[in-house]
Design a protein around this motif. Structure first.
Motif, PDB file in Angstrom:
ATOM      1  N   ASP A  82       0.865  -1.183   0.000  1.00 41.75           N
ATOM      2  CA  ASP A  82       0.000   0.000   0.000  1.00 41.75           C
ATOM      3  C   ASP A  82       0.899   1.229   0.000  1.00 41.75           C
ATOM      4  OD1 ASP A  82      -1.789   2.022   0.443  1.00 41.75           O
ATOM      5  OD2 ASP A  82      -2.448   1.321   2.417  1.00 41.75           O
ATOM      6  N   TRP A  83       1.158   1.770  -1.186  1.00 42.18           N
ATOM      7  CA  TRP A  83       2.088   2.902  -1.305  1.00 42.18           C
ATOM      8  C   TRP A  83       1.528   4.180  -0.675  1.00 42.18           C
ATOM      9  CZ3 TRP A  83       5.710  -0.124  -2.018  1.00 42.18           C
ATOM     10  CH2 TRP A  83       5.865  -0.991  -3.101  1.00 42.18           C
ATOM     11  N   GLU A  84       0.228   4.271  -0.572  1.00 42.98           N
ATOM     12  CA  GLU A  84      -0.396   5.509  -0.107  1.00 42.98           C
ATOM     13  C   GLU A  84      -0.901   5.414   1.336  1.00 42.98           C
ATOM     14  OE1 GLU A  84      -3.454   6.132  -2.970  1.00 42.98           O
ATOM     15  OE2 GLU A  84      -2.050   6.359  -4.639  1.00 42.98           O
ATOM     16  N   HIS A  85      -0.731   4.274   1.963  1.00 44.91           N
ATOM     17  CA  HIS A  85      -1.159   4.053   3.348  1.00 44.91           C
ATOM     18  C   HIS A  85      -2.633   4.405   3.555  1.00 44.91           C
ATOM     19  CE1 HIS A  85       2.852   3.095   4.786  1.00 44.91           C
ATOM     20  NE2 HIS A  85       3.327   4.213   4.246  1.00 44.91           N
ATOM     21  N   ASN A  86      -3.456   3.965   2.619  1.00 47.97           N
ATOM     22  CA  ASN A  86      -4.893   4.225   2.726  1.00 47.97           C
ATOM     23  C   ASN A  86      -5.717   2.936   2.822  1.00 47.97           C
ATOM     24  OD1 ASN A  86      -4.675   3.242   0.147  1.00 47.97           O
ATOM     25  ND2 ASN A  86      -5.470   5.082  -0.884  1.00 47.97           N
ATOM     26  N   GLY A  87      -5.024   1.808   3.027  1.00 55.19           N
ATOM     27  CA  GLY A  87      -5.721   0.549   3.179  1.00 55.19           C
ATOM     28  C   GLY A  87      -6.078  -0.148   1.874  1.00 55.19           C
ATOM     29  N   VAL A  88      -5.652   0.409   0.740  1.00 56.52           N
ATOM     30  CA  VAL A  88      -5.924  -0.184  -0.569  1.00 56.52           C
ATOM     31  C   VAL A  88      -4.616  -0.691  -1.160  1.00 56.52           C
ATOM     32  CG1 VAL A  88      -6.800   0.194  -2.899  1.00 56.52           C
ATOM     33  CG2 VAL A  88      -7.883   1.343  -0.947  1.00 56.52           C
ATOM     34  N   GLY A  89      -4.609  -1.944  -1.606  1.00 56.36           N
ATOM     35  CA  GLY A  89      -3.402  -2.499  -2.197  1.00 56.36           C
ATOM     36  C   GLY A  89      -3.091  -1.886  -3.552  1.00 56.36           C
ATOM     37  N   ASN A  90      -1.813  -1.531  -3.748  1.00 55.41           N
ATOM     38  CA  ASN A  90      -1.375  -0.956  -5.017  1.00 55.41           C
ATOM     39  C   ASN A  90      -0.478  -1.880  -5.832  1.00 55.41           C
ATOM     40  OD1 ASN A  90      -0.931   1.706  -2.863  1.00 55.41           O
ATOM     41  ND2 ASN A  90      -2.523   1.806  -4.446  1.00 55.41           N
ATOM     42  N   HIS A  91       0.109  -2.875  -5.149  1.00 53.92           N
ATOM     43  CA  HIS A  91       1.106  -3.702  -5.841  1.00 53.92           C
ATOM     44  C   HIS A  91       1.267  -5.016  -5.086  1.00 53.92           C
ATOM     45  CE1 HIS A  91       4.504  -4.578  -8.414  1.00 53.92           C
ATOM     46  NE2 HIS A  91       5.292  -4.755  -7.363  1.00 53.92           N
ATOM     47  N   VAL A  92       1.597  -6.098  -5.802  1.00 55.52           N
ATOM     48  CA  VAL A  92       1.890  -7.390  -5.178  1.00 55.52           C
ATOM     49  C   VAL A  92       3.182  -7.972  -5.730  1.00 55.52           C
ATOM     50  CG1 VAL A  92      -0.471  -8.068  -4.594  1.00 55.52           C
ATOM     51  CG2 VAL A  92       0.427  -8.609  -6.852  1.00 55.52           C
ATOM     52  N   GLU A  93       3.895  -8.645  -4.865  1.00 57.35           N
ATOM     53  CA  GLU A  93       5.090  -9.398  -5.237  1.00 57.35           C
ATOM     54  C   GLU A  93       5.216 -10.578  -4.284  1.00 57.35           C
ATOM     55  OE1 GLU A  93       7.882  -5.779  -7.032  1.00 57.35           O
ATOM     56  OE2 GLU A  93       8.328  -6.611  -5.068  1.00 57.35           O
ATOM     57  N   PHE A  94       5.993 -11.569  -4.678  1.00 51.63           N
ATOM     58  CA  PHE A  94       6.250 -12.704  -3.802  1.00 51.63           C
ATOM     59  C   PHE A  94       7.305 -12.340  -2.763  1.00 51.63           C
ATOM     60  CE2 PHE A  94       4.705 -15.009  -7.608  1.00 51.63           C
ATOM     61  CZ  PHE A  94       3.711 -15.772  -7.010  1.00 51.63           C
ATOM     62  N   PHE A  95       7.070 -12.758  -1.539  1.00 50.35           N
ATOM     63  CA  PHE A  95       8.076 -12.607  -0.490  1.00 50.35           C
ATOM     64  C   PHE A  95       9.130 -13.700  -0.660  1.00 50.35           C
ATOM     65  CE2 PHE A  95       9.566 -14.053   3.733  1.00 50.35           C
ATOM     66  CZ  PHE A  95      10.240 -12.906   4.143  1.00 50.35           C
ATOM     67  N   VAL A  96      10.408 -13.301  -0.668  1.00 49.36           N
ATOM     68  CA  VAL A  96      11.505 -14.263  -0.797  1.00 49.36           C
ATOM     69  C   VAL A  96      12.207 -14.464   0.539  1.00 49.36           C
ATOM     70  CG1 VAL A  96      13.699 -14.766  -1.947  1.00 49.36           C
ATOM     71  CG2 VAL A  96      11.827 -13.727  -3.235  1.00 49.36           C
TER      72      VAL A  96
END
Length: 232
Positions: A82-96
Motif C-alpha cells: 500500500d504505497w499511499e497508506h490508505n488501506g488499498v493495495g497498489n502492488h503485489v510481489e512474492f516474499f523471498v
C-alpha cells in the motif's frame, strides 16, 4: 481455483520467468488499464492463466488465506503493498526473504516501478499491507529405500553378541562376532539376533557386555574382511 503447484515448483517456475515481461511470458496478456499486471503475474505463477486481475482480490482469493500486516511471512507468500497508506493495495510481489536490514524485505515479481520484467527487488516493510498465503499442493512422497530383510542364512555361525559403548557416555553399539568378521548391528538387527532362542528357550547368541576395545576389534576386522561393517 485450486493451486496444483507445490511451493518449490511455484518458486522454480517463477524464477524461470526472470527478465520476462507481459509480452514475453509463456501466456502473454493484453496491456490494459483495467488490470494490474503485478497481480496477473503472481496469479499466473500460482494457478496458471491469469485468474486475478486486481491487487486487492488477493484478500479474498480462494485456495489460501489472507492476513493483514507483516508479522507472519513465509517464503513465496504474496505480499500486498500500500504505497499511499490508505488501506488499498497498489502492488503485489512474492516474499523471498527478510533483508539484513529489518526495515526491508526481499521480493520477486513483475511490473514494478523500476522495470516491467520479472525481477528480484528490495521493498520497505512499512508499505506491506498484508500477505496472501497460498494453500500449496502437497510435495510428493519421497521414495524410501527398501530395508534388507533380516535372515539367518549367513555364511558363518554366530558365536556371540557384544554390546559396547562407542565412546564414553555415547550410544551402545552391538557387535556381532563371527569367525573371521565382526559386524556392527543397528537396533532392529540387534533385537532380532538377541531374541533368537533354542529349544529350551535359552538365547542362541548370548549378549556379552564389552568396552571400547570390543569396537576396535570390529573396526580392525573391517580392514581385513570383505564383509565390512554395517553402521546404524
Amino acid at each position: 481455483m485450486t493451486i496444483t503447484r507445490t511451493r518449490a515448483s511455484a518458486a522454480t517456475y517463477a524464477l524461470s520467468l526472470i527478465g520476462k515481461s507481459r509480452d514475453r511470458l509463456p501466456v502473454p496478456w493484453t496491456d490494459s488499464a483495467a488490470i494490474d499486471d503485478c497481480a496477473r503475474f503472481c496469479s499466473h505463477v500460482l494457478w496458471g492463466g491469469f485468474p486475478i486481475s486486481w491487487v486487492d482480490n488477493f484478500k479474498t482469493a480462494g485456495d489460501g488465506s489472507y492476513a493483514a500486516g507483516s508479522g507472519d511471512l513465509q517464503p513465496w507468500d504474496v505480499l500486498l503493498f500500500d504505497w499511499e497508506h490508505n488501506g488499498v493495495g497498489n502492488h503485489v510481489e512474492f516474499f523471498v526473504s527478510h533483508d539484513a536490514d529489518p526495515r526491508y524485505v526481499r521480493t520477486f515479481g513483475a511490473n514494478g516501478s523500476d522495470t516491467k520484467a520479472a525481477a528480484y527487488r528490495r521493498r520497505p516493510v512499512s508499505y506491506i499491507l498484508g500477505r496472501f498465503r497460498p494453500r500449496w499442493a502437497a510435495d510428493p512422497a519421497p521414495d524410501l529405500p527398501q530395508k534388507t530383510p533380516i535372515t539367518t542364512n549367513r555364511r558363518h555361525p554366530v558365536e556371540h553378541i557384544i554390546q559396547a559403548p562407542y565412546r564414553k557416555g555415547g550410544p551402545k553399539y552391538s557387535v556381532l562376532i563371527e569367525p573371521g568378521t565382526a559386524t556392527l548391528l543397528d537396533t532392529e538387527r540387534f533385537n532380532y539376533w538377541r531374541g533368537l532362542k533354542d529349544g529350551n528357550g535359552q538365547p542362541l547368541y548370548p549378549v556379552v557386555q564389552g568396552n571400547e576395545r570390543s569396537l576396535a576389534l570390529a573396526i580392525e576386522h573391517r580392514k581385513r574382511v570383505t564383509n565390512g561393517i554395517k553402521l546404524r
